[in-house]
Design a protein around this motif. Structure first.
Motif, mmCIF file in Angstrom:
data_model
loop_
_atom_site.group_PDB
_atom_site.id
_atom_site.type_symbol
_atom_site.label_atom_id
_atom_site.label_comp_id
_atom_site.label_asym_id
_atom_site.label_seq_id
_atom_site.Cartn_x
_atom_site.Cartn_y
_atom_site.Cartn_z
ATOM 1 N N ALA A 139 9.593 6.262 -4.321
ATOM 2 C CA ALA A 139 9.637 7.731 -4.300
ATOM 3 C C ALA A 139 8.798 8.316 -5.423
ATOM 4 C CB ALA A 139 11.082 8.205 -4.402
ATOM 5 N N ARG A 140 8.771 7.659 -6.551
ATOM 6 C CA ARG A 140 7.963 8.130 -7.678
ATOM 7 C C ARG A 140 6.480 8.148 -7.308
ATOM 8 N NH1 ARG A 140 9.849 4.821 -12.140
ATOM 9 N NH2 ARG A 140 11.601 6.300 -12.217
ATOM 10 N N LYS A 170 0.831 -1.221 0.000
ATOM 11 C CA LYS A 170 0.000 0.000 0.000
ATOM 12 C C LYS A 170 0.861 1.265 0.000
ATOM 13 C CE LYS A 170 -3.772 -2.537 0.505
ATOM 14 N NZ LYS A 170 -4.706 -2.759 -0.599
ATOM 15 N N VAL A 171 1.967 1.231 -0.738
ATOM 16 C CA VAL A 171 2.857 2.395 -0.788
ATOM 17 C C VAL A 171 2.274 3.443 -1.731
ATOM 18 C CG1 VAL A 171 5.150 3.208 -1.461
ATOM 19 C CG2 VAL A 171 4.896 1.042 -0.223
ATOM 20 N N GLY A 172 2.127 4.661 -1.213
ATOM 21 C CA GLY A 172 1.599 5.755 -2.009
ATOM 22 C C GLY A 172 2.107 7.082 -1.505
ATOM 23 N N SER A 212 16.598 12.307 -4.692
ATOM 24 C CA SER A 212 17.488 12.344 -3.530
ATOM 25 C C SER A 212 16.820 12.993 -2.322
ATOM 26 C CB SER A 212 18.776 13.104 -3.867
ATOM 27 O OG SER A 212 19.528 12.403 -4.834
ATOM 28 N N HIS A 213 15.866 13.883 -2.557
ATOM 29 C CA HIS A 213 15.196 14.561 -1.444
ATOM 30 C C HIS A 213 14.188 13.653 -0.749
ATOM 31 C CE1 HIS A 213 12.505 14.887 -4.863
ATOM 32 N NE2 HIS A 213 11.524 15.339 -4.086
ATOM 33 N N LEU A 214 13.856 12.505 -1.366
ATOM 34 C CA LEU A 214 12.874 11.583 -0.782
ATOM 35 C C LEU A 214 13.494 10.278 -0.281
ATOM 36 C CD1 LEU A 214 9.907 11.918 -3.323
ATOM 37 C CD2 LEU A 214 10.040 12.866 -1.015
ATOM 38 N N VAL A 215 14.739 10.017 -0.655
ATOM 39 C CA VAL A 215 15.346 8.718 -0.348
ATOM 40 C C VAL A 215 16.681 8.904 0.357
ATOM 41 C CG1 VAL A 215 16.181 6.528 -1.289
ATOM 42 C CG2 VAL A 215 14.270 7.701 -2.407
ATOM 43 N N ASP A 216 16.869 8.196 1.462
ATOM 44 C CA ASP A 216 18.152 8.110 2.154
ATOM 45 C C ASP A 216 18.670 6.681 2.037
ATOM 46 O OD1 ASP A 216 18.342 10.767 3.122
ATOM 47 O OD2 ASP A 216 16.952 10.282 4.751
ATOM 48 N N VAL A 217 19.899 6.537 1.549
ATOM 49 C CA VAL A 217 20.538 5.230 1.443
ATOM 50 C C VAL A 217 21.609 5.150 2.522
ATOM 51 C CG1 VAL A 217 21.716 3.597 -0.079
ATOM 52 C CG2 VAL A 217 20.185 5.329 -1.060
ATOM 53 N N GLU A 218 21.448 4.223 3.464
ATOM 54 C CA GLU A 218 22.334 4.182 4.622
ATOM 55 C C GLU A 218 23.027 2.824 4.747
ATOM 56 O OE1 GLU A 218 20.367 5.217 8.242
ATOM 57 O OE2 GLU A 218 19.051 6.676 7.267
ATOM 58 N N ILE A 219 24.280 2.871 5.189
ATOM 59 C CA ILE A 219 24.956 1.659 5.626
ATOM 60 C C ILE A 219 24.469 1.383 7.041
ATOM 61 C CG2 ILE A 219 27.162 0.599 6.207
ATOM 62 C CD1 ILE A 219 26.804 0.942 3.227
ATOM 63 N N CYS A 220 23.680 0.339 7.190
ATOM 64 C CA CYS A 220 23.030 0.082 8.487
ATOM 65 C C CYS A 220 22.625 -1.377 8.571
ATOM 66 C CB CYS A 220 21.803 0.993 8.633
ATOM 67 S SG CYS A 220 20.872 0.770 10.166
ATOM 68 N N ASP A 221 22.900 -1.999 9.687
ATOM 69 C CA ASP A 221 22.418 -3.352 9.962
ATOM 70 C C ASP A 221 20.944 -3.275 10.336
ATOM 71 O OD1 ASP A 221 21.884 -5.772 11.845
ATOM 72 O OD2 ASP A 221 23.819 -6.253 10.927
ATOM 73 N N ALA A 227 17.655 10.074 -10.995
ATOM 74 C CA ALA A 227 16.200 9.995 -11.165
ATOM 75 C C ALA A 227 15.476 11.180 -10.547
ATOM 76 C CB ALA A 227 15.681 8.693 -10.564
ATOM 77 N N GLY A 228 16.202 11.996 -9.763
ATOM 78 C CA GLY A 228 15.609 13.194 -9.177
ATOM 79 C C GLY A 228 14.904 12.979 -7.857
#
Length: 424
Positions: A224-225, A202-204, A253-262, A250-251
């Motif tokens: 993000a789209r 249900k991602v929106g 970056s303001h909606l997505v954080d990519v983290e090195i995380c367990d 893709a434009g």
């Protein structure tokens, strides 16, 4: 888009083949080789395969007809299988002791009969003969990043050679028959797989999404789209760099954080938790912690959507403490769960319940076939990246070994939806 070249790493084959040039020898090896030879010949005589043995006195052919295998150095094959069982079988392929023109077809016949290749009265000796996974591969917080790096940090450029433009390294879901799938069908089928998973979660617009296992960013981009904000976590530095580049291009970056995380360190609250083929790296000792963590960060009314490679419960139980060729050469520390164990753990340790399941193992067989075709079709590019001939044989064996598992039904892949009972 043009991929950012991988940052320099150590030579891909460095220290990858320790001991591979040494064939087991000595009295114990001779006895185990004789046993392996008898078991191999007896098994082949029951299977729909053709095996050519190149012996000093000439070629001997055994089997009942079907996909072919040629054993160039039988004594080496017996010795490796006798001492190291299925690991030795795979290693004998790496050294060229045997070949098969249709490797996937040959391995599919073996995979379909996996439970019967060794007589039942000898299978009880598994716990004595089979090697256990080494402690340094156990998927603890201390070991997990090195386990992941072993595979995913090989080279972004290598993965680009055989994956489709979405850089999706998981099963596609083809709208039509997977048996008819062609290379041009792979990209839309990967998009279909991701969109279906996001639909089930249900991602929106406004959704807060946690993705466990970033891949190279395609799912995060598509979420993000839709207007979602995404926290996507990985333990692969190489994946993080390329995922960030693709997300920026893709434009989003303001909606997505990519983290090195367990996954064990995640906090916060999310409306959807999604994960594509990451649970296989968790290890059975940590499945409970994995699902408890998801349960703890899932907001009221939230949904969990997971794509997971699975195996039958009885086979999972029988093999969960066995060190395999895949562990040694491809994915250290992993184990495929069963759907039953996922249901059991979530029922006993979380508030989550499995509410939907779709299995599509034959689609994975088709996906792997297309990946292997693309990989074998780029020998010059693979060599230019510094990978040697042994690596090429290893990767081909890995892709076809995996394809055989899905084609035979020995393993499967599922999209699983979990929710709390009040929401379900």
């Amino acid at each position: 888009m043009t991929m950012t070249p991988s940052r320099p790493t150590s030579p891909p084959q460095a220290d990858r083949w320790p001991g591979l040039d040494v064939v087991p020898s000595g009295p114990r090896a001779r006895v185990s080789a004789q046993i392996a030879q008898r078991l191999f010949v007896a098994a082949v005589d029951r299977l729909d395969v053709t095996v050519h043995l190149d012996l000093p006195e000439g070629r001997r052919t055994i089997g009942r007809g079907g996909p072919e295998m040629t054993v160039h150095r039988p004594e080496e094959l017996w010795a490796r299988v006798g001492r190291h069982q299925l690991i030795g079988f795979g290693e004998a392929y790496l050294t060229g002791a045997w070949d098969a023109p249709d490797l996937g077809g040959f391995l599919t016949v073996l995979a379909a009969e996996m439970q019967h290749l060794v007589p039942q009265n000898l299978q009880k000796l598994r716990t004595i003969v089979a090697k256990r996974p080494p402690s340094h591969q156990r998927s603890s917080k201390q070991n997990s990043q090195s386990n992941i790096a072993h595979h995913y940090d090989l080279s972004n450029d290598l993965f680009e050679l055989f994956l489709d433009p979405t850089m999706s390294y998981s099963s596609a879901l083809f709208p039509g028959s997977p048996a008819d799938a062609r290379a041009e069908d792979l990209e839309p089928a990967q998009a279909h797989k991701i969109e279906r998973l996001l639909d089930r979660a249900k991602v929106g617009a406004g959704s807060r999404v946690l993705e466990i296992g970033s891949g190279w960013g395609e799912l995060a981009i598509r979420a993000a789209r839709r207007g979602a904000t995404v926290r996507t976590i990985t333990l692969s530095v190489e994946q993080q760099h390329l995922a960030e580049a693709r997300i920026e291009a893709a434009g989003f970056s303001h909606l997505v954080d990519v983290e090195i995380c367990d996954y064990r360190d995640v906090t916060g609250e999310f409306d959807a938790v999604v994960s594509v083929e990451m649970i296989e790296a968790v290890g059975h000792d940590y499945w409970g912690e994995y699902f408890r963590t998801i349960d703890s960060v899932l907001a009221p009314g939230g949904i969990v959507a997971i794509q997971a490679i699975t195996m039958p419960h009885d086979r999972m139980v029988a093999t969960r403490n066995t060190y395999t060729w895949i562990h040694k050469y491809i994915f250290p520390g992993g184990l495929l769960p069963s759907v039953s164990v996922i249901e059991q753990i979530t029922h006993e340790q979380t508030s989550l319940r499995l509410v939907e399941r779709q299995a599509f193992g034959q689609h994975y067989a088709a996906t792997l076939r297309l990946w292997d075709d693309a990989f074998l079709g780029a020998p010059e590019q693979v060599a230019a990246l510094g990978f040697d001939e042994t690596f090429v044989r290893m990767w081909h064996f890995y892709l076809e070994y995996s394809r055989a598992g899905f084609a035979s039904g020995y393993i499967d892949v599922n999209q699983l939806v979990l929710a709390r009972p009040d929401h379900a």
